[in-house]
Write a protein that holds these residues in place. Structure first.
Motif, short mmCIF file in Angstrom:
data_model
loop_
_atom_site.label_atom_id
_atom_site.label_comp_id
_atom_site.label_asym_id
_atom_site.label_seq_id
_atom_site.Cartn_x
_atom_site.Cartn_y
_atom_site.Cartn_z
N MET A 1 -1.52 -10.47 -16.72
CA MET A 1 -0.75 -11.46 -15.96
C MET A 1 -0.20 -12.55 -16.89
O MET A 1 0.69 -13.29 -16.52
N VAL B 1 2.83 -2.03 -14.56
CA VAL B 1 2.80 -1.90 -13.11
C VAL B 1 1.61 -1.04 -12.68
O VAL B 1 0.86 -1.39 -11.77
N ARG C 1 -1.72 -2.95 -13.24
CA ARG C 1 -2.07 -3.96 -12.24
C ARG C 1 -2.48 -3.33 -10.92
O ARG C 1 -3.18 -3.96 -10.13
N PHE D 1 1.53 -13.48 1.50
CA PHE D 1 2.99 -13.54 1.62
C PHE D 1 3.35 -14.05 3.01
O PHE D 1 2.60 -13.84 3.96
N ILE E 1 4.47 -0.14 -1.88
CA ILE E 1 5.20 -0.06 -3.15
C ILE E 1 4.67 1.04 -4.05
O ILE E 1 5.40 1.57 -4.87
N ASP F 1 3.27 -14.34 -8.38
CA ASP F 1 2.07 -13.84 -9.05
C ASP F 1 1.34 -12.84 -8.15
O ASP F 1 0.88 -11.81 -8.61
N SER G 1 2.47 -10.92 -5.87
CA SER G 1 3.15 -9.64 -5.80
C SER G 1 3.04 -8.88 -7.12
O SER G 1 2.74 -7.68 -7.14
N LEU G 2 3.24 -9.58 -8.25
CA LEU G 2 3.15 -8.92 -9.55
C LEU G 2 1.74 -8.38 -9.79
O LEU G 2 1.57 -7.29 -10.33
N ALA G 3 0.74 -9.14 -9.34
CA ALA G 3 -0.64 -8.72 -9.54
C ALA G 3 -0.99 -7.50 -8.70
O ALA G 3 -2.01 -6.85 -8.93
N GLY H 1 0.86 -5.00 -8.74
CA GLY H 1 1.52 -3.89 -9.43
C GLY H 1 2.94 -3.69 -8.96
O GLY H 1 3.49 -2.60 -9.12
N ALA H 2 3.55 -4.72 -8.36
CA ALA H 2 4.95 -4.61 -7.99
C ALA H 2 5.81 -4.89 -9.21
O ALA H 2 5.43 -5.70 -10.07
#
Lengths: 261, 461
Positions: free
Chosen positions: A62, A90, A93, A106, A120, B345, B347-349, B351-352
């Motif tokens: 990260m 990707v 993570r 979200f 996703i 963060d 979303s990225l975490a 794995g997007a």
């Protein structure tokens, strides 16, 4: 430079060797080495700015989102160097999930929050599969009974503790191997905190869990291995009981007896 | 009466009050050093200066307007005024001439009657000017004295000044609001006069637009005032074609700038993009009429569209779309940047990828802000005049063919107001009705946009 207590050999899920992190010219972390196993909950403790969160964020890369950050050393996940060129960040993570300090659901429905990862990554073939994943994840996060009748409500409308469990459910939903928790209870009240700690106990053994915490009591309650960080170095690492009852380093002793930090 | 001299006097009074009050307040401290006065001397000074200056200044401004009417009334009461024509342009011209002579702005008058009125004018101006100056001074002096007499060590000058300042700020914001009401009122009056000739229903829904400013007004007049083709042209060019250009380009550039561009590049590109908003619309108009429109016509002719004209809705819409890109992109930019880093963060975490994060988290979270930006852009586009005047044509036409010429509400407002028709002819008055419709539509769009933005702000709190 780190004092290691004697430990039984384990299969390391993650093994870090001489990991240093720089933000621009400033060194935030100095040659940290550690093995993390699925059998234990590993806690990182230490005063603010000691590098424990920085180290945690190197484990799923990260830190890549910070332009000035640079990582040296070697981190292997199941023997595979995660900083090698061509590493799929990707994918990494998806295998190493993360729960943040402040709950960050979200602004979508509860269902969509949990379904986000599976969507996703294409983990569900159809709606029924997705429903099953969402239910299983919410159950494991201990949130199902509270939200099963209002899955379409916004995730941001939940209480702080529920939001954090929703974030854990969201992380679990992609079936990771490791879950990194960055002070997951620092924004929660004691009751919500107890609930999360209980949850960590339930998840132990299924996932390798690493938790960064400010609270020594929390580290003592939830973890079996503890690493003490100070000024960018890992000072001492061993069984949690040993670190708290029999620290070998003066700095560790001073910290856990409350002399500073 | 010109307000300049009384205002200068008021200013002088204020300065004197300020100095005197400060000197007085300073003696409080000296006379009793043990007790600290409630406020610093500066606040006492400002309190007295404001009390002396504000009411008097306001009076001077109001009087400069009101005294015009009083002067005129007293001039008309003069025996010499009996020979004036009853009304019309000649009467106004004579009066203006007499006034110019009396105030020394003119040396000679053409009309003998104007010269006869000069003494009356001079007398009235002197009288009401004198009254104004005297009253201003009295008011200023009274205000200053009243305030000065209230000064004590324990007087709460600091709090009082705070209240006066708050009142001033409130007044400043009221000016803008009242101006809006004034605009509506002035449009409203002429609009009603127009609706005496043409029924509102026929105006809003009629499909035939061919006003003739020279035509005699009769029962059939209303038939030429069906504004539907204008509304259609306006929406088609401003809300359809221009948006088809501006929304994708604006949104994509905002996403690129917030998410992908390096800080150095962003520093360069963002101001460049915003320059687009600063280009005068008449320059866009030239570009549309001289470059884009012929190119579109030639291209359309080449692929066999015979109806393509050298003035087209497409040309105007395209250039207008380019013009409003900065409106869309800067609003979208702001609202995407306002999405908390924690969302990204999170979303990225999971794995997007970066694009998945943008599409599934950032844009939905920023959507209300983006929608608001688009609405503001639409209201800007449908109010835009120069580009359509130069590139869209003058033919009122209900068609979906973008290669044909079309006309818009703003174009017709310009055409009707600059025509040769007299001011009370329906053709001229129609401009006001069109302006009213435009005003109401853009007002509604802005209102909706603000509501949407407000909801957006509550999302993270």
């Amino acid at each position: 430079m780190t004092t290691f207590h004697e430990l039984d050999p384990v299969d390391a899920k993650i093994s870090a060797r001489d990991v240093s992190v720089f933000y621009g010219d400033k060194q935030a972390l100095d040659r940290v080495s550690i093995d993390i196993a699925t059998e234990y909950v590993t806690a990182f403790i230490g005063p603010s700015g000691c590098g424990k969160s920085t180290f945690l964020r190197t484990l799923n890369r990260m830190n890549d989102t910070i332009a000035s950050a640079r990582v040296e050393g070697e981190i292997r996940l199941d023997g595979e160097d995660i900083y090698r060129s061509g590493m799929d960040v990707v994918q990494l993570r998806a295998r190493v999930g993360m729960v943040f300090q402040k709950p960050n659901p979200f602004p979508k429905s509860i269902y969509e929050n949990v379904a986000y990862g599976p969507r996703i990554h294409g983990l569900a073939g159809n709606k029924a599969d997705l429903d099953a994943i969402v239910e299983r994840s919410l159950r494991r996060a201990g949130l199902w009974d509270e939200v099963k009748d209002r899955l379409a409500d916004s995730g941001t409308a939940l209480s702080g503790g529920q939001q954090q469990r929703l974030c854990i459910a969201r992380a679990i939903a992609v079936d990771p191997e490791v879950i990194l928790m960055d002070e997951p209870c620092s924004a929660l009240d004691p009751i919500a905190t107890a609930r999360i700690e209980e949850l960590i106990g339930e998840l132990k053994g299924r996932y390798a869990i690493v938790i960064v915490t400010h609270s020594m009591q929390q580290a003592a309650r939830v973890s079996q291995r503890t690493a003490f960080f100070h000024l960018g170095t890992m000072v001492e690492y061993g069984k949690t009981s040993d670190i708290f009852t029999n620290p070998r380093e003066e700095r560790t002793k001073d910290y856990i007896t409350g002399r500073y930090g | 009466m010109s307000p300049v001299i009384p205002l200068l006097l008021v200013l002088a009074l204020g300065v004197v009050g300020w100095l005197v009050a400060r000197a007085r307040a300073r003696t409080f401290r000296r006379s009793d050093p043990a007790r600290r006065p409630h406020s610093l001397p500066g606040y006492h000074a400002w309190f007295v200066a404001l009390c002396a200056g504000l009411p008097a200044g306001l009076f001077a401004l109001v009087w400069s307007g009101a005294s015009q009417g009083l002067v005129m009334a007293s001039v008309l009461a003069d025996p010499a005024a009996r020979d004036l024509p009853a009304f019309g342009i000649t009467r106004d011209a004579i009066l203006a001439e007499a006034r110019a002579l009396a105030t020394g702005q003119a040396e000679a008058a053409f009309h003998p009657l104007a010269r006869a009125l000069v003494p009356a004018f001079e007398h009235a101006l002197r009288l009401y000017g004198g009254v104004g100056v005297t009253a201003t001074l009295v008011l200023g002096f009274a205000g200053g004295a009243w305030a000065f007499l209230r000064l004590r060590p324990e007087f709460t000058a600091r709090t009082q000044v705070e209240r006066i300042v708050m009142g001033l700020l409130l007044g400043a914001s009221l000016v803008a609001i009242l101006t809006t009401f004034g605009i509506v009122a002035s449009l409203l009056f002429e609009t009603f006069r127009f609706f005496e000739f043409v029924s509102p229903l026929r105006f809003l829904f009629g499909t035939h637009w061919a006003p003739d400013p020279m035509a005699a007004v009769g029962p059939a007049t209303g038939e030429a005032y069906g504004a539907l083709p204008l509304f259609w042209g306006t929406l088609y060019i401003g809300a359809v074609i221009a948006m088809l250009v501006a929304i994708p380009l604006g949104l994509m550039s905002a996403i690129y700038l917030t998410q992908y561009a390096s800080p150095a590049l962003r520093r360069w590109v963002k101001p460049m993009l915003e320059i687009l908003a600063g280009v005068p619309t008449v320059v866009y108009g030239y570009f549309a009429a001289l470059t884009v429109a012929p190119a579109i016509r030639d291209a359309a002719k080449a692929i066999g569209i015979a109806s393509a004209s050298s003035e087209s809705a497409l040309a105007a819409g395209l250039v207008m779309g380019i013009m409003i890109i900065p409106f869309v992109s800067s609003m979208a930019d702001d609202s995407i940047a306002a999405v908390p880093q924690a969302m990204r963060d999170g979303s990225l975490a999971m794995g997007a990828t970066r694009y998945e994060t943008i599409r599934r988290v950032l844009v939905p979270a920023a959507l209300p802000g983006i929608v608001a930006g688009v609405m503001l852009a639409v209201s800007r586009a449908i109010g835009e005049t120069m580009i359509v005047v130069m590139a869209a044509g003058a033919t009122a036409r209900l068609t979906a063919n973008p290669f044909e010429s079309m006309t818009t509400v703003t174009f017709q407002i310009v055409a009707m107001l600059t025509g040769e028709g007299s001011f009370d002819h329906p053709a001229t008055l129609s401009a006001f009705a069109l302006g009213m419709v435009l005003f109401l539509v853009t007002l509604a769009l802005n209102f909706i946009a603000l509501r949407v933005v407000k909801r957006f702000r509550e999302a993270y709190d």
